[in-house]
Design an enzyme around this catalytic site. Sequence first.
Site, PDB file in Angstrom:
ATOM      1  N   SER A 125      23.474 -62.835   9.447  1.00 36.90           N
ATOM      2  CA  SER A 125      24.051 -61.464   9.642  1.00 36.90           C
ATOM      3  C   SER A 125      25.383 -61.371   8.773  1.00 36.90           C
ATOM      4  CB  SER A 125      24.381 -61.160  10.949  1.00 36.90           C
ATOM      5  OG  SER A 125      25.220 -60.111  11.172  1.00 36.90           O
ATOM      6  N   TYR A 150      28.136 -63.321  19.945  1.00 43.94           N
ATOM      7  CA  TYR A 150      26.894 -63.246  19.088  1.00 43.94           C
ATOM      8  C   TYR A 150      27.016 -63.653  17.521  1.00 43.94           C
ATOM      9  CZ  TYR A 150      23.904 -60.653  16.037  1.00 43.94           C
ATOM     10  OH  TYR A 150      22.718 -60.589  14.929  1.00 43.94           O
ATOM     11  N   LYS A 154      25.119 -66.782  15.043  1.00 51.18           N
ATOM     12  CA  LYS A 154      24.973 -66.721  13.842  1.00 51.18           C
ATOM     13  C   LYS A 154      25.410 -67.868  12.550  1.00 51.18           C
ATOM     14  CE  LYS A 154      21.767 -63.686  14.513  1.00 51.18           C
ATOM     15  NZ  LYS A 154      20.381 -64.060  14.641  1.00 51.18           N
TER      16      LYS A 154
HETATM   17  P1  NAD Z   1      15.296 -57.172  18.223  1.00 53.54           P
HETATM   18  O1  NAD Z   1      15.923 -57.399  19.694  1.00 53.54           O
HETATM   19  O2  NAD Z   1      14.520 -55.689  18.066  1.00 53.54           O
HETATM   20  O3  NAD Z   1      14.161 -58.087  18.141  1.00 53.54           O
HETATM   21  C1  NAD Z   1      14.287 -59.372  18.620  1.00 53.54           C
HETATM   22  C2  NAD Z   1      13.333 -60.021  19.279  1.00 53.54           C
HETATM   23  O4  NAD Z   1      13.353 -61.275  19.926  1.00 53.54           O
HETATM   24  C3  NAD Z   1      12.811 -59.086  20.551  1.00 53.54           C
HETATM   25  O5  NAD Z   1      11.664 -58.524  20.484  1.00 53.54           O
HETATM   26  C4  NAD Z   1      13.089 -59.881  21.806  1.00 53.54           C
HETATM   27  O6  NAD Z   1      12.152 -59.612  22.857  1.00 53.54           O
HETATM   28  C5  NAD Z   1      12.807 -61.265  21.104  1.00 53.54           C
HETATM   29  N1  NAD Z   1      13.445 -62.456  21.700  1.00 53.54           N
HETATM   30  C6  NAD Z   1      14.852 -62.436  21.936  1.00 53.54           C
HETATM   31  N2  NAD Z   1      15.341 -63.810  22.574  1.00 53.54           N
HETATM   32  C7  NAD Z   1      14.116 -64.484  22.593  1.00 53.54           C
HETATM   33  C8  NAD Z   1      13.475 -65.356  23.264  1.00 53.54           C
HETATM   34  N3  NAD Z   1      14.350 -66.679  23.933  1.00 53.54           N
HETATM   35  N4  NAD Z   1      12.128 -65.797  23.443  1.00 53.54           N
HETATM   36  C9  NAD Z   1      11.485 -65.008  22.731  1.00 53.54           C
HETATM   37  N5  NAD Z   1      11.637 -63.791  22.232  1.00 53.54           N
HETATM   38  C10 NAD Z   1      12.791 -63.512  22.071  1.00 53.54           C
HETATM   39  O7  NAD Z   1      16.183 -57.189  17.127  1.00 53.54           O
HETATM   40  P2  NAD Z   1      16.375 -56.839  15.545  1.00 53.54           P
HETATM   41  O8  NAD Z   1      17.254 -55.611  15.223  1.00 53.54           O
HETATM   42  O9  NAD Z   1      14.695 -56.732  15.224  1.00 53.54           O
HETATM   43  O10 NAD Z   1      17.101 -58.041  14.890  1.00 53.54           O
HETATM   44  C11 NAD Z   1      16.191 -59.261  14.551  1.00 53.54           C
HETATM   45  C12 NAD Z   1      17.027 -60.465  14.107  1.00 53.54           C
HETATM   46  O11 NAD Z   1      17.801 -60.083  13.225  1.00 53.54           O
HETATM   47  C13 NAD Z   1      17.801 -60.943  15.352  1.00 53.54           C
HETATM   48  O12 NAD Z   1      18.127 -62.309  15.041  1.00 53.54           O
HETATM   49  C14 NAD Z   1      19.308 -60.215  14.879  1.00 53.54           C
HETATM   50  O13 NAD Z   1      20.376 -61.120  15.521  1.00 53.54           O
HETATM   51  C15 NAD Z   1      19.152 -60.350  13.573  1.00 53.54           C
HETATM   52  N6  NAD Z   1      20.117 -59.334  12.729  1.00 53.54           N
HETATM   53  C16 NAD Z   1      19.760 -58.066  13.544  1.00 53.54           C
HETATM   54  C17 NAD Z   1      20.674 -56.997  12.831  1.00 53.54           C
HETATM   55  C18 NAD Z   1      20.588 -55.642  13.229  1.00 53.54           C
HETATM   56  O14 NAD Z   1      21.552 -54.610  13.225  1.00 53.54           O
HETATM   57  N7  NAD Z   1      19.470 -55.064  13.980  1.00 53.54           N
HETATM   58  C19 NAD Z   1      21.486 -57.451  11.610  1.00 53.54           C
HETATM   59  C20 NAD Z   1      21.787 -58.490  11.491  1.00 53.54           C
HETATM   60  C21 NAD Z   1      20.750 -59.629  11.760  1.00 53.54           C
HETATM   61  C1  WQD Z   2      28.553 -48.991  11.973  1.00 54.14           C
HETATM   62  C2  WQD Z   2      29.822 -47.966  11.865  1.00 54.14           C
HETATM   63  C3  WQD Z   2      31.477 -47.991  13.915  1.00 54.14           C
HETATM   64  C4  WQD Z   2      28.834 -45.935  16.659  1.00 54.14           C
HETATM   65  C5  WQD Z   2      26.648 -54.222  13.936  1.00 54.14           C
HETATM   66  C6  WQD Z   2      26.998 -55.627  14.350  1.00 54.14           C
HETATM   67  C7  WQD Z   2      26.602 -56.548  13.149  1.00 54.14           C
HETATM   68  C8  WQD Z   2      25.310 -56.310  12.654  1.00 54.14           C
HETATM   69  C9  WQD Z   2      24.936 -54.917  12.403  1.00 54.14           C
HETATM   70  C10 WQD Z   2      23.702 -57.776  13.776  1.00 54.14           C
HETATM   71  C11 WQD Z   2      31.021 -48.665  12.786  1.00 54.14           C
HETATM   72  C12 WQD Z   2      30.764 -46.802  13.622  1.00 54.14           C
HETATM   73  C13 WQD Z   2      29.203 -46.682  15.485  1.00 54.14           C
HETATM   74  C14 WQD Z   2      29.263 -44.618  17.065  1.00 54.14           C
HETATM   75  C15 WQD Z   2      30.755 -44.948  15.299  1.00 54.14           C
HETATM   76  N1  WQD Z   2      24.398 -56.662  13.802  1.00 54.14           N
HETATM   77  N2  WQD Z   2      30.332 -45.911  14.845  1.00 54.14           N
HETATM   78  N3  WQD Z   2      30.339 -44.154  16.490  1.00 54.14           N
HETATM   79  O1  WQD Z   2      29.287 -52.561  13.995  1.00 54.14           O
HETATM   80  O2  WQD Z   2      28.909 -52.333  11.469  1.00 54.14           O
HETATM   81  O3  WQD Z   2      27.425 -53.865  13.131  1.00 54.14           O
HETATM   82  O4  WQD Z   2      25.457 -54.263  13.529  1.00 54.14           O
HETATM   83  O5  WQD Z   2      24.127 -59.089  13.337  1.00 54.14           O
HETATM   84  O6  WQD Z   2      26.846 -57.610  13.945  1.00 54.14           O
HETATM   85  O7  WQD Z   2      28.228 -55.697  14.815  1.00 54.14           O
HETATM   86  O8  WQD Z   2      27.287 -51.574  13.303  1.00 54.14           O
HETATM   87  O9  WQD Z   2      26.009 -49.373  13.838  1.00 54.14           O
HETATM   88  O10 WQD Z   2      27.460 -50.510  15.729  1.00 54.14           O
HETATM   89  O11 WQD Z   2      28.520 -49.111  13.503  1.00 54.14           O
HETATM   90  O12 WQD Z   2      31.814 -44.309  14.604  1.00 54.14           O
HETATM   91  O13 WQD Z   2      28.733 -44.318  18.049  1.00 54.14           O
HETATM   92  O14 WQD Z   2      29.878 -46.728  12.619  1.00 54.14           O
HETATM   93  O15 WQD Z   2      32.725 -48.040  14.184  1.00 54.14           O
HETATM   94  O16 WQD Z   2      31.971 -48.313  11.709  1.00 54.14           O
HETATM   95  P1  WQD Z   2      28.555 -52.543  13.018  1.00 54.14           P
HETATM   96  P2  WQD Z   2      27.122 -50.091  14.034  1.00 54.14           P
END
Ligand code: NAD
Ligand code: WQD
Length: 340
Positions: A125, A150, A154
Amino acid sequence: MVIVTGGTGYIGSHTCVELINNGYDVVVLDNLSNSDESVLNSIEEITGKRPQFFKVDIDNAEQLALVFNKIGSQAESIIHFAAKKAVGESVNEPLLYYRNNLDSLMNILVEMERFQIPNLVFSSSCTVYGQPDVCPVTEATPRKEAESPYGNTKSMCEDIIRDTSRVQQLKAISLRYFNPIGAHESAKIGELPVGVPNNLVPFVTQTAAGIRKELTIFGDDYDTIDGTCVRDYIHVVDLAKAHLRALRKLEVETRQNSYDIFNIGTGKGSSVLEVVNAFKKATGISVNYKIGSRRNGDITAVYADTTKANTELNWKSELGLEEALRSSWNWERNYRKIRA
Ligand code: NAD
Ligand code: WQD
């Protein structure tokens, strides 16, 4: 065969679709802690193929070993999405996050060694950059102390993979996703936030749908183009495709031990107000909003330099912000209709 952990989740399900559409045999492992088994039906509707599925707690080594006894010898690659991802929850329950996210990765690495599975793609991330001193960030930009447990998981997972790839026959890539948004064009799969969304785009679509009264924009006094925070919003379908490019790179990699990192974003920063305006352009809906105070832990701006992914993965984002927001809205409407 490719094992997709977290394959019923948001990004995992979109990646399953791309993998199946490109001829891969996919097996999904998930404990359904943040997703629904019905996603498998949707994947089947889109692709005509239903991935094999095992409900398993990946952080539980014994449970995982039993599953790998059945499928491990047929696997060539693993895409490891499974993790807990709620930033706020991780602050309140750090051990839950460290245990789940670190144990899951380490259990997967143990099974990869046991079955000599060579290729790993890991979901990292942009959170590992914290508030960078300069934008856009390249993969060489120093990581910073994460804002949350969290985020720490990562960074730690990246290090665990790097160190393991030095001693185990492992070819690995970490993809640092920026802000994934949007949904598949079929509107059959998308993001399913539980309760009040923390993330911007689900909050916007739920406000447009009348489920939330108004969006609160967290601060308009940042040092940015219009005072609101800037992020790099990447369409989830583009993001899913990046995983295929990463897999291909690993498949042709001849070194037995390799580890690499790629930023996966659009390269363009958008402010919160720009997102609200783009949503209006894409859908015709003006979302009610008010300006509130800053949210704890938010950084001012982060967006990606994607040169490395462009050149070495031959990947580039193709879908724009408006397209992504339109697809999020279509998913929100379709999802509500299904449940109505
Ligand atoms: P998500 O929660 O939709 O998907 C994650 C899945 O993993 C879920 O289906 C959950 O049930 C499963 N899971 C969690 N812990 C588990 C375990 N111990 N055993 C088996 N299954 C398990 O999340 P997502 O948004 O699809 O994210 C996928 C990956 O990408 C994650 O590693 C997340 O940290 C990373 N990521 C997400 C974002 C984002 O903003 N969505 C951004 C950067 C990185
Ligand atoms: C985006 C922008 C808020 C909600 C998160 C995780 C990051 C990564 C991606 C996993 C920000 C603003 C939001 C609201 C707002 N995930 N906002 N009103 O915080 O950039 O990133 O998701 O790895 O680790 O922290 O994403 O969508 O929460 O926010 O004004 O009700 O929208 O302040 O500027 P963020 P977000």
